[in-house]
Write an enzyme that holds these catalytic residues in place. Structure first.
Site, PDB file in Angstrom:
ATOM      1  N   ALA B  15       0.872  -1.162   0.000  1.00 23.39           N
ATOM      2  CA  ALA B  15       0.000   0.000   0.000  1.00 23.39           C
ATOM      3  C   ALA B  15       0.911   1.215   0.000  1.00 23.39           C
ATOM      4  CB  ALA B  15      -0.882   0.008   1.238  1.00 23.39           C
ATOM      5  N   CYS B  16       0.416   2.356  -0.391  1.00 26.47           N
ATOM      6  CA  CYS B  16       1.353   3.429  -0.631  1.00 26.47           C
ATOM      7  C   CYS B  16       0.710   4.793  -0.595  1.00 26.47           C
ATOM      8  CB  CYS B  16       1.976   3.277  -2.019  1.00 26.47           C
ATOM      9  SG  CYS B  16       2.543   1.640  -2.357  1.00 26.47           S
ATOM     10  N   SER B  17       1.571   5.813  -0.664  1.00 25.09           N
ATOM     11  CA  SER B  17       1.127   7.173  -0.903  1.00 25.09           C
ATOM     12  C   SER B  17       1.736   7.630  -2.222  1.00 25.09           C
ATOM     13  CB  SER B  17       1.607   8.086   0.225  1.00 25.09           C
ATOM     14  OG  SER B  17       3.012   8.018   0.344  1.00 25.09           O
ATOM     15  N   GLY B 192       5.648   6.910  -1.547  1.00 22.74           N
ATOM     16  CA  GLY B 192       6.041   6.332  -0.260  1.00 22.74           C
ATOM     17  C   GLY B 192       5.424   4.955  -0.176  1.00 22.74           C
TER      18      GLY B 192
END
Lengths: 504, 372
Positions: B15-17, B192
């Site tokens: 999962a990420c930004s 990120g």
């Protein structure tokens, strides 16, 4: 000659329940039950029973139990009862042992050694009751590249597409010919296919003229080595044409519809005289090589004005993947592969039980081969032979099939119990017979509804499984082996299937 | 005959930004704001991957492909020998006009940074390769290197752009490469990362790029296996052990090789559902039906939000049922895309417009003029 073979089944009648209605006597075309007016009792001859369970299911008082005969020869791991009895039967008759239905031997069923994936946390599973869940599939050749024209900001497609079949679920009724199965069974398949938005395959026995207008657009018509019932109208009324080269139940050999089954309407449809044997030669006598096949493919395309996809059906045998790649190069739009457990109306038992390879392995190696050759887009794969439930279908897709053919499952939905006596023409369920008295037992409305129910149920199950994997369109599962894991398989089997072991 | 090995691959799940910023006038700015914005989504990552793509950073070498190389190896010695081996190969295929280690802070908290080098190169096509376009020649070089060379990865290969990435929080990676001091770009993307497995290697961080196309991605692609085999048929070697790679290659195949307009590409990656297609007018119905028939294997299934960067544009896209939303915003000539609106507001409190695009609807921002 006295037969030394035990009866296969034992019929137990609960005399307290039996009301001497003689229903069982009427139900059994093999003459198992007879009424003895003197004792006012029904007598059953175990020797005649084929275990189709028609009498047991239709007995209004549930007075009949048909069970395997408990008599035994001295147990012997090498000489099983079946092996022993086959020897005896051949000693008594001197003939080839015939059988029907698919291979019933305990070859490994790979479906049951593969498990599916499901989403947890990082990827939400999708609820098919709330979100779209798409099973629509197109069968046929697709171009590698598309050309687009952009005019006034509107995009148009410049590439001419090959014809494709659109199915609303990846399940098509497999080839079962009129002649092998009854008119009512054939019509039930056609009716169900048109209601479901899928297709039925006519098999090699032609398509009765009166069905062409209504059901032609849901028919895949077959061109087999016997060339029965083929004319321009037959080819052109259909949605697609399939050249049958081989069948999973009997790779390498032809077919034989005995003259007793060639009734007036079968004769009209097949375009052969009434009562003559309909013999399909082992090879097509105009196909002795791949270039011959290519010519036939193109002859059919010419005859149908390039408006219909052409499928080639072959049995899955040792080097079939390379052959199939050649067939794609020869111009086929669809490759139908039929595995070791594919069904039949009649086949020599020794062939059915010993020739061919399991469909699961075949799908994976064919898909891989076509990808390696860079021609996977140029054809669709329909997998046949031994597909028993929705999980088998979805696993076939994950291994690389575009769709599946179901034959036995469809017959079972209509009433078949796989008694394997299809070749006798005495099917008590009215499916595999041309006897009007027996065939009339199959009600087309009910049988087609049962087929529709089955496929609808499977579609729901496929949607549930897909949603669980976090996928909402079937095309995203095709060849997606990441969603399969093997359990209890050897390394080489995992290699061929292209899947990891569970937990890896 | 050797037996086929199983097609074993490891798909990383994360999962990420994601964040993107672009100045439509082509004015260049440093990464300070972008680093601040992505740092604001710190909790969406876990320090196992961060990275940036920057467009317009090498104007002095704008006509040369800028290769960013990562030489992995346990020791400096092995990294240097990987580099020597790669350079031998590179020199056969390209004229290298300039090369240097990518500047970074000597003091770092980051774990095991590899040797990271950049080369500005011009293709030296010979023999059979002479008929290839420069781009195709570069793509083949990248695929060959990444699938065959041990310990050498080309992770950036476009002109006048570059990716910077590694294992760490994105703000740490930005500081390591001094992106807020050394580079100015007209468009930045940032990422990120929160991988769920612990294996962390620098090549696995985002962005993933090929030529000038870079992708940052939040989500998990459940169609990965299908996308992968399709792309492999077209010569794309999926070697980086992550699902995001397939988006970069799909973008390259469709946008560069097949020259399909981006609006259509978006409808290939995230197509409309059949129920919607069935109610369209005949022309659109034909278009979308054909697209799904032909490009079904490139449908990206599962939740995703991506930002695709290319020379002169940024594209934001979510999956067709929007399981991972993205927020878009504009302020004057500035355009933003972000996993969270708060990050945009942090660096640009006043915005002209803010919106959350529908699932499968691309947001495309292009330079007003291509002359940057």
């Amino acid at each position: 000659m006295k037969s030394f073979v035990f009866p296969q089944f034992q019929i137990i009648r609960d005399e307290a329940k039996c009301g001497q209605c003689r229903g069982c006597e009427r139900q059994c075309a093999f003459g198992t039950h007879t009424y003895d007016p003197v004792s006012d009792r029904l007598i059953s001859d175990d020797n005649k029973c084929v275990g189709c369970q028609r009498c047991a299911i239709f007995c209004p008082r549930d007075a009949i139990v048909v069970r395997p005969n408990p008599s035994f020869y001295r147990p012997n791991a090498s000489w099983s009862r079946e092996k022993l009895e086959d020897v005896k039967k051949q000693a008594e008759t001197g003939g080839v042992i015939l059988t029907g239905c698919g291979n019933d031997k305990p070859f490994r069923i790979y479906w049951d050694h593969m498990v599916l994936n499901a989403s947890q946390v990082t990827n939400p599973s999708i609820d098919p009751l709330r979100e779209p869940m798409e099973l629509r599939t197109f069968l046929g050749a697709k171009p590698d590249l598309m050309d687009f024209k952009v005019k006034n900001e509107e995009v148009e497609i410049a590439t001419q597409l090959s014809p494709n079949l659109m199915v609303e679920m990846p399940i098509v009724f497999s080839a079962m010919s009129f002649g092998a199965i009854s008119y009512n069974a054939f019509l039930s398949l056609a009716t169900a296919a048109s209601k479901l938005g899928t297709y039925f395959n006519t098999g090699e026995g032609g398509l009765p003229r009166e069905m062409r207008e209504k059901f032609g657009k849901h028919a895949i018509v077959q061109v087999a080595s016997g060339r029965f019932g083929i004319d321009a109208e037959y080819l052109n009324c259909a949605a697609a044409v399939e050249i049958k080269v081989g069948q999973g139940a009997k790779p390498g050999i032809g077919g034989h519809l005995p003259g007793e089954k060639v009734s007036v309407s079968v004769s009209a449809t097949r375009m052969i005289p009434v009562g003559t044997d309909a013999i399909s030669p082992a090879p097509h006598h105009d196909i002795y090589s791949i270039e011959d096949l290519s010519m036939l493919i193109h002859a059919i395309k010419e005859a149908t004005n390039y408006e219909k996809p052409v499928s080639v059906k072959i049995a899955a045998v040792h080097n079939f993947a390379a052959i199939a790649a050649g067939i794609v190069h020869a111009g086929a739009d669809i490759i139908a592969i039929d595995g070791l457990r594919g069904g039949t109306g009649a086949a020599p038992k020794v062939i059915r039980d010993n020739v061919g390879i399991p469909i699961e392995l075949a799908i994976s190696s064919l898909d891989r081969r076509l990808r390696q050759d860079g021609i996977r887009n140029r054809c669709s794969i329909i997998a046949a032979g031994g597909i028993r439930c929705s999980a088998d279908v979805i696993k076939a897709i994950a291994l690389g099939a575009d769709a599946t053919y179901i034959g036995s499952a469809a017959l079972i939905a209509m009433g078949c119990n796989l008694c394997q006596k299809c070749y006798t023409g005495k099917c008590n369920w009215g499916i595999c017979t041309q006897d009007p008295r027996l065939a009339g037992r199959l009600n087309v409305d009910i049988a087609s509804q049962r087929l529709v129910n089955l496929i609808s149920a499977w579609s729901h199950e496929i949607q549930e499984m897909l949603g669980g994997m976090g996928i909402n369109a079937l095309e995203s599962l095709r060849g997606n082996r990441d969603h399969l894991r093997g359990v209890g398989l050897y390394e080489w089997e995992l290699d061929v299937l292209g899947i990891k072991g569970a937990g890896e | 005959m050797p037996r086929n090995r199983r097609e074993l691959y490891n798909k990383e799940i994360c999962a990420c930004s994601i964040f993107g910023a672009m100045n439509k006038d082509g004015e260049r700015f440093n990464a300070a704001g972008v680093m601040k914005a992505i740092a604001n989504m710190h909790v969406r990552g876990n320090g196992l991957g961060g990275g940036f793509a920057a467009y317009g950073i090498y104007p002095q070498y704008r006509d040369y492909y800028a290769f960013h190389l990562m030489f992995n190896g346990k020791t400096l010695q092995s990294q240097i020998s990987a580099k020597a081996e790669f350079e031998q190969y590179l020199n056969q295929r390209f004229d290298v006009v300039h090369d240097e280690e990518i500047p970074h802070r000597p003091q770092t908290q980051l774990r095991d940074p590899p040797l990271i080098w950049r080369y500005f190169v011009s293709p030296k096509k010979m023999g059979e390769d002479a008929s290839l376009s420069d781009d195709e020649y570069v793509v083949r070089t990248v695929m060959q290197t990444n699938s065959r060379a041990e310990d050498a990865y080309i992770f950036s290969s476009g002109m006048n752009m570059g990716c910077f990435k590694g294992v760490g929080y994105p703000e740490e990676i930005g500081e390591y490469f001094m992106l807020d001091q050394l580079y100015s770009a007209y468009a930045w993307t940032a990422h990120g990362r929160f991988p769920t497995n612990t294996q962390a290697w620098w090549g696995g961080a985002h962005p993933f790029s090929l030529l000038d196309t870079s992708v940052v991605h939040n989500g998990e692609i459940s169609s990965y296996g299908t996308n992968r085999w399709y792309l492999e048929m077209y010569g794309y070697a999926c070697t980086l052990q992550t699902d995001t790679e397939v988006i970069a290659y799909a973008a390259d195949l469709l946008l560069r090789r097949q020259r399909i307009p981006m609006e259509i590409v978006a409808k290939i990656l995230a197509p409309p559902i059949w129920n919607a297609i069935d109610t369209m007018n005949e022309k659109e119905k034909k278009l979308f039906t054909t697209l799904r028939m032909v490009y079904g294997p490139l449908l990206m299934n599962g939740p995703f939000a991506i930002i695709i960067g290319q020379t002169g544009r940024l594209i934001g896209l979510t999956d067709r049922i929007r399981l991972r939303p993205i927020t878009a915003a504009t302020r004057g000539e500035m355009f933003y895309l972000s996993s969270e609106e708060a990050s945009i507001r942090l660096i640009s409190p006043e915005l002209d417009s803010v919106w959350t695009p529908s699932g499968g609807e691309p947001v495309i921002c292009e330079l007003n003029s291509r002359r940057v």
